[in-house]
Design an enzyme around this catalytic site. Structure first.
Site, PDB file in Angstrom:
ATOM      1  N   ASN A   1     -48.462 -22.115  -2.120  1.00 39.33           N
ATOM      2  CA  ASN A   1     -47.243 -22.109  -1.302  1.00 39.33           C
ATOM      3  C   ASN A   1     -46.058 -22.622  -2.104  1.00 39.33           C
ATOM      4  OD1 ASN A   1     -45.815 -24.709  -0.081  1.00 39.33           O
ATOM      5  ND2 ASN A   1     -47.954 -25.275  -0.520  1.00 39.33           N
TER       6      ASN A   1
ATOM      7  N   PHE B   1     -39.858 -27.310   1.597  1.00 40.30           N
ATOM      8  CA  PHE B   1     -39.388 -28.235   2.641  1.00 40.30           C
ATOM      9  C   PHE B   1     -38.551 -27.527   3.702  1.00 40.30           C
ATOM     10  CE2 PHE B   1     -39.406 -32.323  -0.232  1.00 40.30           C
ATOM     11  CZ  PHE B   1     -40.785 -32.302  -0.243  1.00 40.30           C
TER      12      PHE B   1
ATOM     13  N   SER C   1     -44.099 -32.878  -4.164  1.00 44.54           N
ATOM     14  CA  SER C   1     -44.131 -31.439  -3.941  1.00 44.54           C
ATOM     15  C   SER C   1     -43.577 -30.725  -5.169  1.00 44.54           C
ATOM     16  CB  SER C   1     -43.293 -31.067  -2.717  1.00 44.54           C
ATOM     17  OG  SER C   1     -43.120 -29.661  -2.649  1.00 44.54           O
TER      18      SER C   1
ATOM     19  N   ASN D   1     -42.266 -27.804  -5.099  1.00 42.17           N
ATOM     20  CA  ASN D   1     -41.438 -26.695  -4.624  1.00 42.17           C
ATOM     21  C   ASN D   1     -39.975 -27.027  -4.383  1.00 42.17           C
ATOM     22  OD1 ASN D   1     -43.753 -25.004  -4.581  1.00 42.17           O
ATOM     23  ND2 ASN D   1     -44.372 -25.961  -2.646  1.00 42.17           N
ATOM     24  N   THR D   2     -39.578 -28.269  -4.654  1.00 42.66           N
ATOM     25  CA  THR D   2     -38.170 -28.654  -4.674  1.00 42.66           C
ATOM     26  C   THR D   2     -37.825 -28.970  -6.119  1.00 42.66           C
ATOM     27  OG1 THR D   2     -38.179 -29.518  -2.410  1.00 42.66           O
ATOM     28  CG2 THR D   2     -36.489 -30.363  -3.902  1.00 42.66           C
TER      29      THR D   2
ATOM     30  N   LYS E   1     -46.941 -40.413  -1.594  1.00 39.37           N
ATOM     31  CA  LYS E   1     -47.805 -39.274  -1.891  1.00 39.37           C
ATOM     32  C   LYS E   1     -47.589 -38.840  -3.329  1.00 39.37           C
ATOM     33  CE  LYS E   1     -49.503 -34.965   0.132  1.00 39.37           C
ATOM     34  NZ  LYS E   1     -49.425 -34.081   1.324  1.00 39.37           N
TER      35      LYS E   1
ATOM     36  N   ASN F   1     -51.147 -34.361  -3.758  1.00 42.02           N
ATOM     37  CA  ASN F   1     -50.428 -33.167  -3.333  1.00 42.02           C
ATOM     38  C   ASN F   1     -51.024 -31.944  -4.035  1.00 42.02           C
ATOM     39  OD1 ASN F   1     -48.304 -31.501  -2.237  1.00 42.02           O
ATOM     40  ND2 ASN F   1     -46.946 -33.281  -2.282  1.00 42.02           N
TER      41      ASN F   1
END
Length: 363
Positions: free
Chosen positions: A115, A119, A180, A182-183, A222, A251
């Site tokens: 994925n 966010f 994460s 993805n940022t 996390k 994560n």
């Protein structure tokens, strides 16, 4: 039942199915009879599974990770599915659409998901409106917070503090998400001094909120699985020194070694699911050996059954979380895991789940 319909579901767009699932759970969220039915079907009640951490009781150690209920819309319904706790978010100060679609990919051959959601959420304020009755939940509710994509890392602490300001009156615990993939550049906040600055800012805001007669709440961190051993040790020790109450490990991963050759292997984003099982368990064990005597650990990554969860707990996790496992195993995953945990505990002579924590890490 779920295994029979999974093939049909997997023929449809992954994100559309997720939204339909949230829609179905909304029908149950405000329905006392609906929640009662789910509880009868899915809950496993046994005092041997209860755990007391941070001044709260977790009825069982199996939680749902952040990412499913991003906007705190269906956490009561999810609790009725037998989870011992539910983590909502990730939430950012301002709502944002996330990354362009498609951004969610199933890899059934590997029981995995990639994925790059980014966010996507409606923002912390709107989520706070959904959380006004969080205290009526049967299970602890965690709130996972992050920064907006447009916010530079130098100002990241401001975003996390804004989230705390809007949300501190709600939820039972908070999670600082800096792991994460993805940022853009978010994981750079795991650099030790950046991390210290961020945690101090968040804790200062928490202290300010507590001065307004709001109950003190644990703040967890996390972490990502893609750090070196030395970096991970620096991160967890720095976090504990700055007052973090717990570590969530881990994560998603950027590694594609386990899914090399798959048609989605080159898609950007974080890989979760079965390829992460052993890696995340190894990190739980290492983190437990470093700081397990100081803070509890929540183990997450590739948990599909009771054996997976048991391995995480034996490695040092006080609690575990699932997400991708639910995509592949269905809504009964918490029940399946908890029933198996009881059997494994009985097999090994443990009378309570707390006796299992870290037994493999102490050898």
């Amino acid at each position: 039942m779920y295994q029979l319909i999974r093939k049909y579901l997997f023929q449809q767009d992954a994100e559309e199915i997720h939204e339909k699932t949230i829609g179905a759970l909304r029908l149950v969220e405000d329905s006392a009879p609906g929640k009662s039915i789910l509880k009868m079907i899915y809950q496993v009640k046994d005092q041997r599974l209860e755990n007391k951490l941070w001044g709260m009781t977790f009825p069982n150690p199996v939680g749902l990770a952040a990412g499913f209920d991003k906007n705190a819309e269906v956490y009561h319904a999810l609790g009725a599915l037998g989870f011992g706790f539910v983590e909502i978010g990730t939430l950012t100060p301002q709502g944002q659409p996330g990354n362009p679609k498609p951004r969610l990919f199933r890899l059934p051959e590997h029981q995995a998901v990639i994925n790059r959601m980014g966010f996507n959420n409606h923002g912390a304020y709107l989520a706070s409106q959904h959380l006004v009755d969080y205290a009526y939940s049967d299970v602890p509710i965690g709130i996972n917070i992050g920064k907006n994509k447009v916010t530079p890392n130098e100002e990241a602490a401001i975003d996390y503090s804004k989230c705390m300001d809007m949300l501190y009156a709600y939820g039972h615990y908070f999670v600082i998400n800096i792991s994460s993939p993805n940022t853009p550049n978010l994981r750079d906040l795991q650099e030790t001094e950046s991390l210290r600055h961020l945690v101090r800012a968040v804790r200062e805001k928490a202290t300010e909120m507590e001065a307004r007669s709001i109950k003190k709440k644990p703040i967890l961190l996390k972490v990502a699985p893609d750090m070196s051993d030395e970096h991970m040790r620096d991160v967890v020790h720095a976090a504990v020194e700055e007052g973090i109450s717990g570590i969530i490990a881990t994560n998603t991963t950027l590694s594609r070694e386990a899914v090399s050759g798959h048609r989605f292997a080159e898609e950007a984003g974080g890989l979760s699911g079965r390829p992460l099982t052993e890696r995340s368990t190894a990190w739980v064990k290492e983190i437990y050996q470093e700081v397990g005597d100081k803070v509890p650990i929540i183990g997450v990554g590739g948990i599909y059954n009771g054996e997976d969860a048991y391995a995480k707990i034996r490695a040092g996790a006080s609690l575990v979380q699932v997400y991708t496992g639910m995509i592949y195993q269905g809504p009964g995953i918490a029940k399946q895991i908890n029933k198996k945990l009881l059997k494994l505990m009985q097999r090994d002579g443990f009378k309570h789940i707390s006796e299992v924590i870290g037994v493999d890490a102490k050898e």
